[in-house]
Design an enzyme around this catalytic site. Structure first.
Site, PDB file in Angstrom:
ATOM      1  N   HIS A  85       1.001  -1.185   0.015  1.00 22.49           N
ATOM      2  CA  HIS A  85      -0.088   0.045   0.057  1.00 22.49           C
ATOM      3  C   HIS A  85       0.759   1.231  -0.233  1.00 22.49           C
ATOM      4  O   HIS A  85       0.426   2.230  -0.475  1.00 22.49           O
ATOM      5  CB  HIS A  85      -0.936  -0.178   1.104  1.00 22.49           C
ATOM      6  CG  HIS A  85      -2.031  -1.232   1.104  1.00 22.49           C
ATOM      7  ND1 HIS A  85      -2.487  -1.676   2.425  1.00 22.49           N
ATOM      8  CD2 HIS A  85      -2.122  -2.123   0.171  1.00 22.49           C
ATOM      9  CE1 HIS A  85      -2.905  -2.920   2.117  1.00 22.49           C
ATOM     10  NE2 HIS A  85      -3.146  -2.966   0.614  1.00 22.49           N
ATOM     11  N   HIS A 242      -9.928  -1.463  -4.300  1.00 23.93           N
ATOM     12  CA  HIS A 242      -8.854  -1.898  -3.352  1.00 23.93           C
ATOM     13  C   HIS A 242      -7.764  -2.665  -4.330  1.00 23.93           C
ATOM     14  O   HIS A 242      -6.608  -2.740  -4.346  1.00 23.93           O
ATOM     15  CB  HIS A 242      -9.152  -2.595  -2.074  1.00 23.93           C
ATOM     16  CG  HIS A 242      -7.919  -2.709  -1.266  1.00 23.93           C
ATOM     17  ND1 HIS A 242      -7.055  -1.721  -0.563  1.00 23.93           N
ATOM     18  CD2 HIS A 242      -7.034  -3.894  -1.194  1.00 23.93           C
ATOM     19  CE1 HIS A 242      -5.962  -2.203  -0.141  1.00 23.93           C
ATOM     20  NE2 HIS A 242      -5.926  -3.471  -0.442  1.00 23.93           N
ATOM     21  N   ASP A 246      -4.048  -2.092  -5.110  1.00 24.56           N
ATOM     22  CA  ASP A 246      -2.789  -3.290  -4.905  1.00 24.56           C
ATOM     23  C   ASP A 246      -2.196  -3.313  -6.280  1.00 24.56           C
ATOM     24  O   ASP A 246      -0.784  -3.414  -6.368  1.00 24.56           O
ATOM     25  CB  ASP A 246      -3.402  -4.569  -4.801  1.00 24.56           C
ATOM     26  CG  ASP A 246      -3.963  -4.630  -3.200  1.00 24.56           C
ATOM     27  OD1 ASP A 246      -3.450  -4.058  -2.225  1.00 24.56           O
ATOM     28  OD2 ASP A 246      -4.639  -5.616  -2.654  1.00 24.56           O
ATOM     29  N   HIS A 269      -1.818 -10.171  -5.732  1.00 24.58           N
ATOM     30  CA  HIS A 269      -0.358  -9.726  -5.830  1.00 24.58           C
ATOM     31  C   HIS A 269       0.401 -10.865  -6.698  1.00 24.58           C
ATOM     32  O   HIS A 269       1.162 -10.537  -7.367  1.00 24.58           O
ATOM     33  CB  HIS A 269       0.146  -9.871  -4.284  1.00 24.58           C
ATOM     34  CG  HIS A 269      -0.633  -8.850  -3.463  1.00 24.58           C
ATOM     35  ND1 HIS A 269      -0.440  -7.504  -3.677  1.00 24.58           N
ATOM     36  CD2 HIS A 269      -1.219  -8.790  -2.191  1.00 24.58           C
ATOM     37  CE1 HIS A 269      -1.113  -6.828  -2.723  1.00 24.58           C
ATOM     38  NE2 HIS A 269      -1.518  -7.650  -1.933  1.00 24.58           N
TER      39      HIS A 269
HETATM   40 ZN   LIG Z   1      -4.059  -4.414  -0.338  1.00 25.02          ZN
END
Ligand SMILES: [Zn+2]
Length: 321
Positions: A85, A242, A246, A269
Site C-alpha cells: 500500500h 482496493h 494493489d 499480488h
Molecule cells: Zn492490499
C-alpha cells in the site's frame, strides 16, 4: 487536486516524514520514516538486520513471498513485509525516489488503505529533481494466467488500470474498475479503498499466529455474506478499487513507471508480480523511454520527428483531471 507533480522530471520528497502504526501480521508497533533520495535511486527500504543496516530495493527481483502480503528480502536474510500500500501511494502520486527507513520489519497497515501514506507524502511535500523521468514502455502484449485468473500488460500511451473481480459472496459479487491513472485520479478514486478479508480466514490466521494486527480498524471484514464493519463501505465497489490500488503498488515493483494498460481478471499480488517478472524477462517486450526536460506542449508541437515514445511520455505527463 492538481497534478503538477506528474511531469517529465523525477521526484522525491521535500523533507522526511515519520509515520507510526502496527504491523498487520506481527501486531507489533512500527515506525517508518520516508526520506528524500537522489535521482535514479528509486524506492529503497532501509532495515536493521543482525545489528547492521541493510538496503532492500523495491523491485520484483527481491520479492520473497506473496502469500498474505508482499515481502521483499535481501540475500543476507533481511526482510520488509507489507510494502504494497505504501508502494501504491508512492507510484500513485508519481514519487520516483524515496528511502524508507523502517524499525520493525513491516510497513504499518494504518487504516488498510493508501490514504495515510498519501497524506504523509503530501505533508512532506513533493520535490522535482533535475533528472528526466524514465518510463518502461511496453512494446508488445504480455499475458499471464493462473487457475482461471489472468493479467495482461498491453502497449498504451499512458498508464491505465482495468481490474475485474468475481467473488461468490453477494457482499462482493462481480465488480470492475477501469481508469487512466494519474495522481488526481489515484487520490480521489483509489487511495481510500481498504483491504478486505473474510472472518473465517482471519480466525484461522489468528490461530496460526498470523494477521495479529488485523482488526476492523484496518480491514473490511465479511462474515456470512455481510460486511460487519459498523461504518460500512467507503465506496459501493470498495473491493475492486482496493484491488486496483494493489495493482498500482505491485506494478511499481518494475522499478520504473510503466507506459501500459494493465488488465486483470480475479488477480492478486501473485498474478501481478508474475506479469511484471514475465515482462522484464522478455527484452523484446519493453524499452526504457526518457522524457526530455521540455514542457509537453513544446514536445508535441516541435519535436514530431523524435518518435511516438516521446509523445506517449508527454501524453502521460498531461494534466487530465
Ligand atoms: Zn492490499
Amino acid at each position: 487536486m492538481g497534478n503538477s507533480y506528474v511531469g517529465a522530471k523525477q521526484t522525491t520528497l521535500e523533507q522526511s516524514v515519520v509515520m507510526t502504526g502496527v504491523g498487520v501480521h506481527s501486531g507489533a508497533p512500527v515506525s517508518i520514516t520516508l526520506h528524500p533520495a537522489d535521482a535514479h535511486s528509486g524506492i529503497n527500504f532501509l532495515v536493521v538486520s543482525d545489528g547492521r543496516d541493510v538496503e532492500i530495493q523495491a523491485h520484483c527481483d527481491f520479492i520473497e513471498n506473496l502469500t498474505l502480503c508482499t515481502v521483499l528480502g535481501s540475500d543476507c536474510g533481511a526482510e520488509v513485509a507489507t510494502v504494497e500500500h505504501l508502494m501504491s501511494a508512492l507510484r500513485g502520486l508519481s514519487i520516483d525516489n524515496v528511502m524508507v527507513e523502517i524499525d520493525n520489519g513491516e510497513v504499518p497497515i494504518m487504516d488498510g488503505s493508501a490514504m495515510p501514506f498519501v497524506r504523509a507524502i503530501e505533508e512532506a511535500g513533493i520535490a522535482e529533481l533535475d533528472a528526466p523521468r524514465r518510463f518502461i514502455k511496453i512494446l508488445k502484449p504480455i499475458r499471464v494466467e493462473e487457475d482461471g485468473c489472468w493479467g495482461e500488460l498491453l502497449p498504451y500511451n499512458g498508464f491505465r488500470i482495468e481490474v475485474e473481480i468475481d467473488f461468490e459472496t453477494p457482499a462482493i459479487g462481480r465488480q470492475k474498475f477501469s481508469s487512466d491513472m494519474n495522481p488526481g485520479i489515484f487520490r480521489e478514486e483509489l487511495a481510500r479503498a481498504r483491504t478486505f478479508g473474510f472472518m473465517a480466514d482471519v480466525e484461522g490466521l489468528w490461530a496460526a499466529g498470523r494477521a495479529l494486527g488485523a482488526s476492523l480498524e484496518n480491514t473490511v471484514a465479511i462474515d456470512n455474506d455481510t460486511v460487519i464493519n459498523r461504518e460500512g463501505l467507503r465506496f459501493e465497489d470498495e473491493f475492486v478499487r482496493h484491488k486496483a490500488l494493489d495493482a498500482v503498488g505491485d506494478l511499481a515493483l518494475a522499478g520504473s513507471p510503466l507506459l501500459c494498460s494493465y488488465k486483470s481478471y480475479r488477480g492478486g499480488h501473485a498474478l501481478n508480480a508474475k506479469a511484471i517478472k514475465t515482462l522484464l524477462a522478455d527484452s523484446d517486450a519493453w524499452t526504457y523511454v526518457d522524457v526530455p526536460s521540455v514542457p509537453a506542449t513544446v514536445t508535441e508541437h516541435h519535436n514530431e520527428g523524435r518518435g511516438a515514445a516521446l509523445l506517449a511520455a508527454a501524453n502521460y505527463a498531461a494534466d487530465r483531471n
